[in-house]
Motif scaffolding. Sequence first.
Motif, PDB file in Angstrom:
ATOM      1  N   ALA A 274       0.819  -1.223   0.000  1.00  0.00           N
ATOM      2  CA  ALA A 274       0.000   0.000   0.000  1.00  0.00           C
ATOM      3  C   ALA A 274       0.848   1.265   0.000  1.00  0.00           C
ATOM      4  O   ALA A 274       1.892   1.338   0.635  1.00  0.00           O
ATOM      5  N   SER A 275       0.368   2.256  -0.738  1.00  0.00           N
ATOM      6  CA  SER A 275       0.938   3.602  -0.696  1.00  0.00           C
ATOM      7  C   SER A 275       0.182   4.396   0.364  1.00  0.00           C
ATOM      8  O   SER A 275      -0.982   4.095   0.652  1.00  0.00           O
ATOM      9  N   VAL A 276       0.829   5.414   0.932  1.00  0.00           N
ATOM     10  CA  VAL A 276       0.241   6.161   2.040  1.00  0.00           C
ATOM     11  C   VAL A 276       0.140   7.640   1.681  1.00  0.00           C
ATOM     12  O   VAL A 276       1.129   8.265   1.314  1.00  0.00           O
ATOM     13  N   LEU A 277      -1.065   8.178   1.808  1.00  0.00           N
ATOM     14  CA  LEU A 277      -1.302   9.605   1.652  1.00  0.00           C
ATOM     15  C   LEU A 277      -1.717  10.143   3.011  1.00  0.00           C
ATOM     16  O   LEU A 277      -2.667   9.634   3.619  1.00  0.00           O
ATOM     17  N   ILE A 278      -0.995  11.128   3.489  1.00  0.00           N
ATOM     18  CA  ILE A 278      -1.358  11.767   4.758  1.00  0.00           C
ATOM     19  C   ILE A 278      -1.972  13.115   4.427  1.00  0.00           C
ATOM     20  O   ILE A 278      -1.329  13.955   3.796  1.00  0.00           O
ATOM     21  N   PHE A 279      -3.228  13.298   4.818  1.00  0.00           N
ATOM     22  CA  PHE A 279      -3.868  14.592   4.683  1.00  0.00           C
ATOM     23  C   PHE A 279      -3.654  15.334   5.999  1.00  0.00           C
ATOM     24  O   PHE A 279      -4.153  14.911   7.041  1.00  0.00           O
TER      25      PHE A 279
ATOM     26  N   GLN B  92      -3.532   8.983  -7.940  1.00  0.00           N
ATOM     27  CA  GLN B  92      -3.669   8.545  -9.328  1.00  0.00           C
ATOM     28  C   GLN B  92      -2.286   8.331  -9.954  1.00  0.00           C
ATOM     29  O   GLN B  92      -2.074   7.362 -10.683  1.00  0.00           O
ATOM     30  N   SER B  93      -1.334   9.201  -9.663  1.00  0.00           N
ATOM     31  CA  SER B  93       0.007   9.043 -10.209  1.00  0.00           C
ATOM     32  C   SER B  93       0.659   7.748  -9.713  1.00  0.00           C
ATOM     33  O   SER B  93       1.453   7.144 -10.429  1.00  0.00           O
ATOM     34  N   GLN B  94       0.327   7.343  -8.518  1.00  0.00           N
ATOM     35  CA  GLN B  94       0.874   6.106  -7.966  1.00  0.00           C
ATOM     36  C   GLN B  94       0.300   4.875  -8.650  1.00  0.00           C
ATOM     37  O   GLN B  94       0.936   3.834  -8.683  1.00  0.00           O
TER      38      GLN B  94
ATOM     39  N   HIS C 238       7.043   1.862   1.767  1.00  0.00           N
ATOM     40  CA  HIS C 238       5.769   2.349   1.237  1.00  0.00           C
ATOM     41  C   HIS C 238       5.951   3.750   0.675  1.00  0.00           C
ATOM     42  O   HIS C 238       6.445   4.631   1.390  1.00  0.00           O
ATOM     43  N   PRO C 239       5.538   3.962  -0.580  1.00  0.00           N
ATOM     44  CA  PRO C 239       5.540   5.350  -1.050  1.00  0.00           C
ATOM     45  C   PRO C 239       4.581   6.161  -0.203  1.00  0.00           C
ATOM     46  O   PRO C 239       3.495   5.675   0.144  1.00  0.00           O
TER      47      PRO C 239
END
Length: 184
Positions: A123-128, A178-180, A155-156
């Motif tokens: 999984a990739s991780v996005l932190i808001f 989306q880029s990931q 993890h990216p």
Amino acid sequence: MGQLIAKLMRIFGSQEHKVIIVGLDNAGKTTILYQFLINEVVHTCSTIGSNAEEIALQKTWFLMWDLGGQEALLLLAPSGSSWDIYYSSTEFVILVIYSTDRNRNHPGAELCKMLAHEALQEASVLIFANKQDVKDSMNIVEISQFLTLSATKDHPWHIQGCCALTGEGLPAGLQWMQSQTTTN
């Protein structure tokens, strides 16, 4: 119905990616989900259980699961639990941080444990970093240090400042996800 939608998306070249949205209570998870879905603020109360919605960005579909953030649930559950259902096939973890709450225990250790789960190893991780519009909110560097993201090498990850109430910063986070999908 869900299987029919998935088949149609495959036929027409769309991609669907499973996302779980986690964070402590009152961080803005549900507000962010509904900003993505209907581009407006929905007055919410604490989520018990989960909300699931499909969000589209061009031909990329994200099936987003907003998981309740009560302190008792925190982010992590032991393996073999019902959380395995949420983790299964998850490609993205969105962690929502309440950027103005410096006294609260930020979930860096729990995030590391969560990402060690076998179902989330890719999984990739996005932190808001939510609530950036509020005076004295923590900046991206401070949040990275709180979460010890420098130790997250498998993890990216990306931190995106945002304001869930106005939607500012949310499209950039979705575009990063989306880029990931094209690099994985």
